[in-house]
Design a protein around this motif. Structure first.
Motif, mmCIF file in Angstrom:
data_model
loop_
_atom_site.group_PDB
_atom_site.id
_atom_site.type_symbol
_atom_site.label_atom_id
_atom_site.label_comp_id
_atom_site.label_asym_id
_atom_site.label_seq_id
_atom_site.Cartn_x
_atom_site.Cartn_y
_atom_site.Cartn_z
ATOM 1 N N HIS A 1 0.835 -1.197 0.000
ATOM 2 C CA HIS A 1 0.000 0.000 0.000
ATOM 3 C C HIS A 1 0.875 1.255 0.000
ATOM 4 N N GLU B 1 0.360 -0.523 -4.599
ATOM 5 C CA GLU B 1 -1.099 -0.400 -4.556
ATOM 6 C C GLU B 1 -1.405 1.041 -4.178
ATOM 7 N N HIS C 1 -8.719 1.655 -4.677
ATOM 8 C CA HIS C 1 -7.358 1.144 -4.820
ATOM 9 C C HIS C 1 -7.107 0.689 -6.247
ATOM 10 N N HIS D 1 -10.207 -4.890 -6.454
ATOM 11 C CA HIS D 1 -11.474 -5.127 -5.737
ATOM 12 C C HIS D 1 -12.491 -3.991 -5.964
ATOM 13 N N ASP E 1 -4.004 -10.854 -3.450
ATOM 14 C CA ASP E 1 -4.079 -9.726 -2.512
ATOM 15 C C ASP E 1 -3.553 -10.223 -1.158
#
Ligand SMILES: [Zn+2]
Length: 274
Positions: A18, A43, A55, A96, A151
């Protein structure tokens, strides 16, 4: 993480923390004589409201990508996020989408080709409606390539949610290099899987041939799917051929989905007709 994926038969992995780009050069030096490469990524998340995460992965990112501020319009947010990734030369992948409140109406705002996570295996519940959205996007003429991903957040527990080894892509490449893999991802030269392996597949504009690696004790269902998600043909077995015939509306396509013992493989969609 790299060790786990290498030991479990993968030939490449993208590290996508992230809002962080991990320097993978030391790892690639370490694996230089092995058939395994590590691709950098990030991400990228839009600020605000973690309950509705916006995201997207930047595959092949070499430096941190500053995410744009989210606004009130979901579709505009999706487009901004993809644009800011593409501008850096990295490959954008919408992650997602349903979690972020993005259905096909929002995703239709995106310009240019991109990847769409239709099977995020951290929690299969979050994929509800995403494959249908993919068909809508394809039917409206977008170039969208579907991915399956882990993920992965919990390497130590492969059996738990967010464990490794449940969703992946298989790229068609001449050589195992970062460039070839990124090109295959960028051009949709890959298929996505949650456990079904394809021996081979091809489409020459008329004939779509698929061969599946058999899974012991399971019967495979091979489906060819067209515009608006319509099932054009369904057979059981480990190989199937679909022949395109007749007239076709604009934005027609055919894609193949193989379901076997609760696992799935998805080829990309091939355009047919004019
Ligand atoms: Zn995410």
């Amino acid at each position: 993480v790299a060790e786990w994926y290498k030991a479990n038969g993968y030939q490449f992995v993208v590290i996508s923390d992230h809002d962080k780009v991990t320097d993978v050069s030391t790892l690639n030096k370490k694996y230089s004589s092995e058939k395994f490469i590590v691709i950098p990524g990030e991400e990228v998340s839009m600020a605000g409201n973690p309950q509705v995460p916006h995201h997207a992965n930047a595959i092949g990112a070499v430096k941190l990508i500053e995410s744009p501020e989210r606004g009130p319009h979901g579709g505009r947010n999706a487009r901004l996020l993809v644009d800011c990734i593409r501008r850096t030369g990295a490959i954008p992948m919408i992650n997602h989408p349903a979690c972020g409140g993005w259905g096909y109406r929002e995703l239709l705002w995106i310009r240019g080709p991109y990847l769409l996570e239709i099977a995020n295996m951290s929690d299969p519940g979050i994929n509800v409606g995403v494959e249908e959205a993919w068909d809508m996007l394809l039917s409206y003429g977008q170039r969208v390539y579907a991915t399956a991903t882990d993920d992965m957040h919990r390497l130590e527990s492969p059996e738990s949610k967010q464990g490794p080894g449940r969703g992946w892509v298989v790229c068609r490449v001449k050589a195992l290099t970062q460039k070839d893999i990124l090109d295959a991802l960028r051009n949709g030269n890959f298929y996505a899987s949650t456990g079904v392996e394809l021996e081979d597949y091809s489409f020459d504009g008329k004939k779509f041939e698929v061969k599946v690696k058999p899974i012991q004790g399971c019967t495979c269902k091979i489906q060819f799917i067209g515009k608006w998600g319509k099932i054009l043909q369904e057979t059981e077995g480990t190989s199937a051929v679909y022949e395109v015939s007749g007239e076709h509306e604009p934005n027609s396509y055919v894609r193949c989905r193989v379901i076997c013992g609760g696992k799935t493989a998805w080829t990309q969609a091939f355009r047919i007709g004019k």
